[in-house]
Design a protein around this motif. Structure first.
Motif, PDB file in Angstrom:
ATOM      1  N   MET A 179       0.842  -1.198   0.000  1.00  0.00           N
ATOM      2  CA  MET A 179       0.000   0.000   0.000  1.00  0.00           C
ATOM      3  C   MET A 179       0.878   1.249   0.000  1.00  0.00           C
ATOM      4  N   ILE A 180       0.577   2.191  -0.892  1.00  0.00           N
ATOM      5  CA  ILE A 180       1.320   3.441  -0.964  1.00  0.00           C
ATOM      6  C   ILE A 180       0.763   4.402   0.080  1.00  0.00           C
ATOM      7  N   SER A 181       1.644   4.953   0.898  1.00  0.00           N
ATOM      8  CA  SER A 181       1.232   5.839   1.979  1.00  0.00           C
ATOM      9  C   SER A 181       1.732   7.255   1.727  1.00  0.00           C
ATOM     10  N   VAL A 182       1.053   8.217   2.330  1.00  0.00           N
ATOM     11  CA  VAL A 182       1.516   9.593   2.362  1.00  0.00           C
ATOM     12  C   VAL A 182       2.230   9.780   3.700  1.00  0.00           C
ATOM     13  N   VAL A 183       3.508  10.122   3.636  1.00  0.00           N
ATOM     14  CA  VAL A 183       4.341  10.168   4.839  1.00  0.00           C
ATOM     15  C   VAL A 183       5.003  11.536   4.963  1.00  0.00           C
ATOM     16  N   LEU A 184       4.958  12.093   6.157  1.00  0.00           N
ATOM     17  CA  LEU A 184       5.665  13.323   6.475  1.00  0.00           C
ATOM     18  C   LEU A 184       6.855  12.973   7.367  1.00  0.00           C
ATOM     19  N   VAL A 185       8.064  13.265   6.896  1.00  0.00           N
ATOM     20  CA  VAL A 185       9.285  12.997   7.656  1.00  0.00           C
ATOM     21  C   VAL A 185       9.823  14.335   8.151  1.00  0.00           C
ATOM     22  N   ALA A 186       9.722  14.579   9.436  1.00  0.00           N
ATOM     23  CA  ALA A 186      10.230  15.811  10.033  1.00  0.00           C
ATOM     24  C   ALA A 186      11.694  15.628  10.390  1.00  0.00           C
ATOM     25  N   GLY A 187      12.535  16.478   9.812  1.00  0.00           N
ATOM     26  CA  GLY A 187      13.966  16.369  10.041  1.00  0.00           C
ATOM     27  C   GLY A 187      14.638  15.542   8.970  1.00  0.00           C
ATOM     28  N   ALA A 188      14.390  15.902   7.693  1.00  0.00           N
ATOM     29  CA  ALA A 188      14.858  15.074   6.568  1.00  0.00           C
ATOM     30  C   ALA A 188      16.103  15.621   5.894  1.00  0.00           C
ATOM     31  N   SER A 189      16.783  16.571   6.516  1.00  0.00           N
ATOM     32  CA  SER A 189      17.943  17.168   5.851  1.00  0.00           C
ATOM     33  C   SER A 189      19.243  16.428   6.127  1.00  0.00           C
ATOM     34  N   SER A 190      19.248  15.531   7.118  1.00  0.00           N
ATOM     35  CA  SER A 190      20.486  14.815   7.439  1.00  0.00           C
ATOM     36  C   SER A 190      20.173  13.573   8.255  1.00  0.00           C
ATOM     37  N   GLY A 191      21.172  12.702   8.372  1.00  0.00           N
ATOM     38  CA  GLY A 191      21.116  11.573   9.281  1.00  0.00           C
ATOM     39  C   GLY A 191      19.960  10.629   9.060  1.00  0.00           C
ATOM     40  N   VAL A 192      19.343  10.206  10.153  1.00  0.00           N
ATOM     41  CA  VAL A 192      18.280   9.207  10.113  1.00  0.00           C
ATOM     42  C   VAL A 192      17.089   9.698   9.286  1.00  0.00           C
ATOM     43  N   GLY A 193      16.698  10.959   9.483  1.00  0.00           N
ATOM     44  CA  GLY A 193      15.559  11.491   8.749  1.00  0.00           C
ATOM     45  C   GLY A 193      15.780  11.488   7.254  1.00  0.00           C
ATOM     46  N   LEU A 194      16.968  11.895   6.831  1.00  0.00           N
ATOM     47  CA  LEU A 194      17.297  11.905   5.399  1.00  0.00           C
ATOM     48  C   LEU A 194      17.213  10.504   4.819  1.00  0.00           C
ATOM     49  N   GLU A 195      17.860   9.534   5.493  1.00  0.00           N
ATOM     50  CA  GLU A 195      17.882   8.164   4.962  1.00  0.00           C
ATOM     51  C   GLU A 195      16.494   7.537   4.999  1.00  0.00           C
ATOM     52  N   THR A 196      15.694   7.900   5.987  1.00  0.00           N
ATOM     53  CA  THR A 196      14.327   7.377   6.057  1.00  0.00           C
ATOM     54  C   THR A 196      13.492   7.911   4.899  1.00  0.00           C
ATOM     55  N   ALA A 197      13.567   9.220   4.674  1.00  0.00           N
ATOM     56  CA  ALA A 197      12.818   9.814   3.562  1.00  0.00           C
ATOM     57  C   ALA A 197      13.246   9.205   2.241  1.00  0.00           C
ATOM     58  N   ARG A 198      14.550   9.033   2.054  1.00  0.00           N
ATOM     59  CA  ARG A 198      15.056   8.443   0.817  1.00  0.00           C
ATOM     60  C   ARG A 198      14.528   7.018   0.621  1.00  0.00           C
ATOM     61  N   ALA A 199      14.591   6.219   1.686  1.00  0.00           N
ATOM     62  CA  ALA A 199      14.158   4.814   1.591  1.00  0.00           C
ATOM     63  C   ALA A 199      12.669   4.717   1.315  1.00  0.00           C
ATOM     64  N   LEU A 200      11.873   5.553   1.973  1.00  0.00           N
ATOM     65  CA  LEU A 200      10.426   5.518   1.755  1.00  0.00           C
ATOM     66  C   LEU A 200      10.076   5.929   0.327  1.00  0.00           C
ATOM     67  N   ALA A 201      10.758   6.951  -0.188  1.00  0.00           N
ATOM     68  CA  ALA A 201      10.498   7.393  -1.559  1.00  0.00           C
ATOM     69  C   ALA A 201      10.860   6.308  -2.562  1.00  0.00           C
ATOM     70  N   ARG A 202      11.973   5.622  -2.326  1.00  0.00           N
ATOM     71  CA  ARG A 202      12.385   4.540  -3.226  1.00  0.00           C
ATOM     72  C   ARG A 202      11.356   3.418  -3.265  1.00  0.00           C
ATOM     73  N   ARG A 203      10.626   3.253  -2.176  1.00  0.00           N
ATOM     74  CA  ARG A 203       9.623   2.193  -2.107  1.00  0.00           C
ATOM     75  C   ARG A 203       8.252   2.659  -2.608  1.00  0.00           C
ATOM     76  N   GLY A 204       8.226   3.858  -3.164  1.00  0.00           N
ATOM     77  CA  GLY A 204       7.030   4.321  -3.836  1.00  0.00           C
ATOM     78  C   GLY A 204       6.074   5.149  -3.013  1.00  0.00           C
ATOM     79  N   HIS A 205       6.398   5.415  -1.763  1.00  0.00           N
ATOM     80  CA  HIS A 205       5.514   6.232  -0.938  1.00  0.00           C
ATOM     81  C   HIS A 205       5.564   7.700  -1.367  1.00  0.00           C
ATOM     82  N   GLN A 206       4.502   8.411  -1.080  1.00  0.00           N
ATOM     83  CA  GLN A 206       4.464   9.855  -1.287  1.00  0.00           C
ATOM     84  C   GLN A 206       5.086  10.497  -0.045  1.00  0.00           C
ATOM     85  N   VAL A 207       6.279  11.044  -0.202  1.00  0.00           N
ATOM     86  CA  VAL A 207       7.055  11.484   0.953  1.00  0.00           C
ATOM     87  C   VAL A 207       7.276  12.996   0.914  1.00  0.00           C
ATOM     88  N   TYR A 208       7.027  13.616   2.056  1.00  0.00           N
ATOM     89  CA  TYR A 208       7.364  15.019   2.266  1.00  0.00           C
ATOM     90  C   TYR A 208       8.440  15.067   3.339  1.00  0.00           C
TER      91      TYR A 208
END
Length: 267
Positions: free
Chosen positions: A1-30
């Motif tokens: 299922m494709i989800s809409v996800v808001l990742v707060a703190g996506a400019s570095s570290g864990v947040g950045l890698e989380t946003a990247r991984a979620l986007a690669r898996r097809g989620h709608q990521v902010y």
């Protein structure tokens, strides 16, 4: 299922890698940062967010809802850490730390819950730390803010479960992030030297030279995608081992063990 996800703190570290991984898996990521141009990740839509400004928080959440009509998951991975002895740490620094890890999460949770309740479900994933399990010397406010976040999440679970909203904390030990660069240090009192500087530098080096944040990001992705999200994800051997040691060892023995790691007196 494709989800809409808001990742707060996506400019570095864990947040950045989380946003990247979620986007690669097809989620709608902010992905958010104080300045939107700091979020430069393929497939991730950047948003400016100042977590201490309720107007900024509301505008950020409203933007996502206006585009999609729903928000399936919030990942909170924002913050910096305050280092120094308790006696040295001003009220202003202490409040800034609590705003980063507790009140910032609270602002975003309050902003997204009406939509999640209305749509009949959602996921709140809050980045905690093993410091919530065992406090780090000369990082008392940081440790207290992470422990507070864990208890906040625990109480929140009872409240939102009837609406299909699930809450998880993610605990990990130090990984390579931008946290060391964002460290705020109190003005030193000479009486705490040289132990103070030695402990702070040891913790800072753990941030700079620690393992990759990728396993933590993978754990967050699992939480977002899991059929039944667990209330707690402990990522890495140390994060899984420390609570068992804390629970099984007599308290004086654990304190000696932990003090030896940081080269301080067990008290």
């Amino acid at each position: 299922m494709i989800s809409v996800v808001l990742v707060a703190g996506a400019s570095s570290g864990v947040g950045l890698e989380t946003a990247r991984a979620l986007a690669r898996r097809g989620h709608q990521v902010y992905g958010t940062s104080r300045s939107a141009d700091r979020v430069d990740i393929p497939g991730v839509r950047p948003l400016a967010l100042e977590i201490g400004d309720e107007g900024s928080v509301r505008a950020c959440v409203d933007h996502v809802l206006a585009r999609h009509g729903r928000l399936d998951a919030l990942v909170y991975s924002v913050g910096f850490y305050v280092a120094g002895a308790v006696e040295e740490t001003s009220d202003e620094l202490a409040l800034a730390q609590l705003r980063a890890y507790l009140l910032g999460a609270h602002h975003l949770v309050r902003a997204v819950l009406p939509a999640m309740r209305g749509q009949g479900g959602g996921r709140l994933v809050l980045m905690s730390s093993t410091a919530a399990v065992a406090a780090i010397p000369f990082h008392a406010i940081y440790s207290a803010s992470k422990a507070a976040l864990n208890h906040y999440a625990e109480a929140l679970r009872y409240e939102v479960a009837p609406f299909g909203v699930r809450v998880a904390c993610v605990e990990a030990t130090s990984v390579r992030t931008g946290a060391a660069a964002a460290m705020r240090e109190s003005d030193p009192i000479p009486g705490y030297e040289p132990v103070r500087t030695r402990v702070i530098e040891r913790f800072r080096r753990l941030q700079l030279d620690g393992p990759s944040p990728l396993p933590v990001a993978d754990g967050i992705v699992r939480a977002v995608e899991a059929r039944r999200m667990r209330p707690l994800y402990r990522i890495g051997t140390q994060a899984r081992t420390l609570p068992w040691l804390r629970a099984l060892l007599p308290y004086p023995v654990f304190r000696r063990f932990y003090a030896r790691f940081f080269h301080v007196s067990p008290g």
